[in-house]
Design a protein around this motif. Structure first.
Motif, PDB file in Angstrom:
ATOM      1  N   LEU A  33     -15.297  -1.464  -5.059  1.00  0.00           N
ATOM      2  CA  LEU A  33     -15.800  -2.682  -4.420  1.00  0.00           C
ATOM      3  C   LEU A  33     -15.987  -3.826  -5.409  1.00  0.00           C
ATOM      4  N   ASN A  34     -16.351  -3.527  -6.648  1.00  0.00           N
ATOM      5  CA  ASN A  34     -16.862  -4.567  -7.538  1.00  0.00           C
ATOM      6  C   ASN A  34     -16.144  -4.705  -8.868  1.00  0.00           C
ATOM      7  N   SER A  35     -14.934  -4.165  -9.008  1.00  0.00           N
ATOM      8  CA  SER A  35     -14.359  -4.114 -10.353  1.00  0.00           C
ATOM      9  C   SER A  35     -13.028  -4.843 -10.507  1.00  0.00           C
ATOM     10  N   ASN A  36     -12.847  -5.962  -9.814  1.00  0.00           N
ATOM     11  CA  ASN A  36     -11.668  -6.807  -9.982  1.00  0.00           C
ATOM     12  C   ASN A  36     -10.443  -6.151  -9.362  1.00  0.00           C
ATOM     13  N   PHE A  37      -9.804  -5.197 -10.040  1.00  0.00           N
ATOM     14  CA  PHE A  37      -8.729  -4.417  -9.436  1.00  0.00           C
ATOM     15  C   PHE A  37      -8.854  -2.996  -9.949  1.00  0.00           C
ATOM     16  N   ARG A  38      -8.969  -2.064  -9.021  1.00  0.00           N
ATOM     17  CA  ARG A  38      -9.344  -0.685  -9.341  1.00  0.00           C
ATOM     18  C   ARG A  38      -8.269   0.296  -8.938  1.00  0.00           C
ATOM     19  N   GLY A  68      -3.583  -2.621   7.214  1.00  0.00           N
ATOM     20  CA  GLY A  68      -3.632  -3.788   6.338  1.00  0.00           C
ATOM     21  C   GLY A  68      -3.519  -3.397   4.874  1.00  0.00           C
ATOM     22  N   LYS A  69      -3.057  -4.320   4.052  1.00  0.00           N
ATOM     23  CA  LYS A  69      -2.894  -4.072   2.621  1.00  0.00           C
ATOM     24  C   LYS A  69      -4.225  -3.675   1.998  1.00  0.00           C
ATOM     25  N   LEU A  70      -4.227  -2.565   1.256  1.00  0.00           N
ATOM     26  CA  LEU A  70      -5.422  -2.083   0.574  1.00  0.00           C
ATOM     27  C   LEU A  70      -5.304  -2.486  -0.898  1.00  0.00           C
ATOM     28  N   PRO A  71      -6.120  -3.446  -1.355  1.00  0.00           N
ATOM     29  CA  PRO A  71      -5.928  -4.020  -2.692  1.00  0.00           C
ATOM     30  C   PRO A  71      -6.487  -3.153  -3.816  1.00  0.00           C
ATOM     31  N   ILE A  72      -6.012  -1.921  -3.867  1.00  0.00           N
ATOM     32  CA  ILE A  72      -6.325  -1.017  -4.960  1.00  0.00           C
ATOM     33  C   ILE A  72      -5.031  -0.289  -5.324  1.00  0.00           C
ATOM     34  N   GLY A  73      -5.088   0.505  -6.382  1.00  0.00           N
ATOM     35  CA  GLY A  73      -3.950   1.320  -6.757  1.00  0.00           C
ATOM     36  C   GLY A  73      -4.327   2.792  -6.781  1.00  0.00           C
ATOM     37  N   VAL A  74      -3.313   3.642  -6.837  1.00  0.00           N
ATOM     38  CA  VAL A  74      -3.522   5.080  -6.930  1.00  0.00           C
ATOM     39  C   VAL A  74      -2.746   5.603  -8.130  1.00  0.00           C
ATOM     40  N   GLY A  75      -3.420   6.380  -8.972  1.00  0.00           N
ATOM     41  CA  GLY A  75      -2.797   6.913 -10.167  1.00  0.00           C
ATOM     42  C   GLY A  75      -2.330   8.348  -9.989  1.00  0.00           C
ATOM     43  N   PHE A  76      -1.145   8.653 -10.494  1.00  0.00           N
ATOM     44  CA  PHE A  76      -0.555   9.992 -10.386  1.00  0.00           C
ATOM     45  C   PHE A  76      -0.190  10.515 -11.766  1.00  0.00           C
ATOM     46  N   ASN A  94       2.815  10.199  -0.045  1.00  0.00           N
ATOM     47  CA  ASN A  94       2.845   9.655   1.311  1.00  0.00           C
ATOM     48  C   ASN A  94       1.467   9.183   1.756  1.00  0.00           C
ATOM     49  N   ALA A  95       0.413   9.861   1.271  1.00  0.00           N
ATOM     50  CA  ALA A  95      -0.950   9.434   1.610  1.00  0.00           C
ATOM     51  C   ALA A  95      -1.211   8.029   1.090  1.00  0.00           C
ATOM     52  N   ALA A  96      -0.753   7.774  -0.147  1.00  0.00           N
ATOM     53  CA  ALA A  96      -0.917   6.432  -0.713  1.00  0.00           C
ATOM     54  C   ALA A  96      -0.089   5.418   0.053  1.00  0.00           C
ATOM     55  N   SER A  97       1.124   5.813   0.430  1.00  0.00           N
ATOM     56  CA  SER A  97       1.992   4.908   1.179  1.00  0.00           C
ATOM     57  C   SER A  97       1.387   4.557   2.533  1.00  0.00           C
ATOM     58  N   SER A  98       0.880   5.583   3.220  1.00  0.00           N
ATOM     59  CA  SER A  98       0.314   5.361   4.555  1.00  0.00           C
ATOM     60  C   SER A  98      -0.894   4.434   4.511  1.00  0.00           C
ATOM     61  N   ALA A  99      -1.630   4.486   3.380  1.00  0.00           N
ATOM     62  CA  ALA A  99      -2.806   3.620   3.236  1.00  0.00           C
ATOM     63  C   ALA A  99      -2.434   2.200   2.842  1.00  0.00           C
ATOM     64  N   ASN A 100      -1.142   1.973   2.545  1.00  0.00           N
ATOM     65  CA  ASN A 100      -0.649   0.642   2.182  1.00  0.00           C
ATOM     66  C   ASN A 100      -1.366   0.098   0.947  1.00  0.00           C
ATOM     67  N   VAL A 101      -1.462   0.958  -0.087  1.00  0.00           N
ATOM     68  CA  VAL A 101      -2.096   0.507  -1.321  1.00  0.00           C
ATOM     69  C   VAL A 101      -1.195  -0.481  -2.042  1.00  0.00           C
ATOM     70  N   GLN A 102      -1.805  -1.275  -2.912  1.00  0.00           N
ATOM     71  CA  GLN A 102      -1.055  -2.346  -3.566  1.00  0.00           C
ATOM     72  C   GLN A 102      -0.254  -1.859  -4.771  1.00  0.00           C
ATOM     73  N   THR A 125       9.830  -1.435   0.056  1.00  0.00           N
ATOM     74  CA  THR A 125       9.855  -1.904  -1.331  1.00  0.00           C
ATOM     75  C   THR A 125       8.840  -3.006  -1.609  1.00  0.00           C
ATOM     76  N   GLU A 126       8.448  -3.741  -0.573  1.00  0.00           N
ATOM     77  CA  GLU A 126       7.507  -4.836  -0.814  1.00  0.00           C
ATOM     78  C   GLU A 126       6.066  -4.356  -0.828  1.00  0.00           C
ATOM     79  N   ASN A 127       5.839  -3.073  -0.548  1.00  0.00           N
ATOM     80  CA  ASN A 127       4.467  -2.596  -0.379  1.00  0.00           C
ATOM     81  C   ASN A 127       3.736  -2.320  -1.681  1.00  0.00           C
ATOM     82  N   SER A 128       4.289  -1.480  -2.541  1.00  0.00           N
ATOM     83  CA  SER A 128       3.540  -0.998  -3.690  1.00  0.00           C
ATOM     84  C   SER A 128       4.224  -1.315  -5.004  1.00  0.00           C
TER      85      SER A 128
END
Length: 341
Positions: A33-38, A68-76, A94-102, A125-128
């Motif tokens: 919630l509070n860290s710029n981009f997480r 809607g676009k989820l303005p966070i990232g997921v690390g693998f 696919n879980a990250a894709s379905s959540a529409n992460v940035q 291609t424009e999603n993540s």
């Protein structure tokens, strides 16, 4: 917080401060919630846990639309994806894709291209955006030329948590990468990671040519992280020389399958000393488990980069971002005046 510090990173992500909080397993909490981009770390968790965390993130960020676009990232972790049955690995992606992460962040794998290709073939291609973490110039060249990463994260030897024990110091690594990529037809955004503690450090990396910084340890010292009060107190009193690169904590936790050459930087304590003097793994694990239960600073795990000696208080994440932003602006202004002289 004042005006945007304009870089390739802030433009790419639509943020004001050229700063990323990296994937850190088990410490996300309300940092989302509070860290710029997480970035959320998948770590060893199954897809169901990731789906739950992404749902929580959507709720915390008050994004009403489920698509809607989820303005966070997921690390693998690339090596962990490689070890999984292919269907399990696909479920995580696919879980990250379905959540529409940035953004999707890939690290520590000998075949990251396999997973980057899967993302590009199966996700819009424009999603993540694709982030690739590197520990050498050679890895960076591969990330640029072959993986066509959108963002390349140069992680120096000073970094807390896992990284290559053979990585050069951050400034040397970053300058080597930038020199090699100057004439490339593909120009990603380059970020600097490792031992950074304050806004002046961010400014110095921007001056060297990075588009932003990655800071993890500083955000462990926030009430939003899942670190305990005892862990945060250990960070506050730690000196930079108290950090050490070791596999002691991975042996203590039973997470020893990291690729060759990868270890972790954390605060030296009796768990590390036992490991270094050859104590039996069973004893190390038993003492570590009990120390974690009782929150014994001599035994539990605290990841930390070399910048920890410059960190001396707990602050809300949004205040940390504000302070870092203002310190960076002030240092950039000072540097600009020096150039004008």
């Amino acid at each position: 917080m004042s005006e945007i510090i304009s870089t390739g990173l802030t433009s790419l992500l639509g943020i004001k401060t050229p700063l990323i909080v990296p994937p850190m397993a088990g410490v996300s909490g309300e940092l989302i919630l509070n860290s710029n981009f997480r970035m959320i770390s998948t770590g060893y968790q199954p897809a169901e846990v990731l789906i739950s965390e992404l749902s929580l993130a959507r709720s915390l960020l008050e994004i009403q639309s489920p698509t809607g676009k989820l303005p966070i990232g997921v690390g693998f972790l690339g090596w962990l994806l490689d070890k999984m049955p292919f269907d399990e690995a696909k479920s995580l992606l696919n879980a990250a894709s379905s959540a529409n992460v940035q953004a999707l962040w890939f690290s520590f794998g000998s075949d990251l291209g396999k997973w980057v290709q899967y993302v590009r073939e199966h996700f819009p291609t424009e999603n993540s955006l694709i982030f690739v973490q590197v520990n050498s110039v050679e890895e960076a060249i591969h990330a640029v030329e072959n993986l066509k990463a959108d963002v390349v994260v140069a992680q120096g030897i000073e970094s807390g948590g896992h990284g290559s024990g053979h990585a050069p110091p951050l400034s040397e690594l970053l300058q080597g990468i930038l020199a090699q990529s100057y004439n490339s037809s593909h120009q990603p955004v380059f970020l600097a990671a490792g031992g950074l503690a304050n806004g002046a450090d961010i400014a110095s990396q921007l001056t060297l040519g990075a588009a932003g910084a990655v800071m993890g340890t500083r955000f462990l010292l926030t009430p939003e992280s899942k670190y305990t009060d005892a862990q945060r107190e250990a960070l506050i009193v730690a000196r930079s020389e108290d950090t050490v690169r070791t596999m002691a904590f991975d042996h203590a936790r039973g997470t020893i399958d990291w690729p060759e050459g990868i270890d972790g930087r954390g605060l030296r304590n009796d768990t590390v000393l036992d490991f270094e003097r050859g104590e039996s793994i069973n004893v190390i694990q038993s003492r570590f488990k009990e120390g974690t239960r009782t929150q014994d600073r001599k035994r539990f795990l605290v990841w930390a980069g070399t910048g920890v000696g410059s960190m001396n208080r707990v602050m809300p994440a949004k205040d940390v971002v504000k302070e870092l932003h203002e310190e960076c602006q002030q240092q950039l202004a000072v540097d600009s005046k020096k150039l004008d002289l």
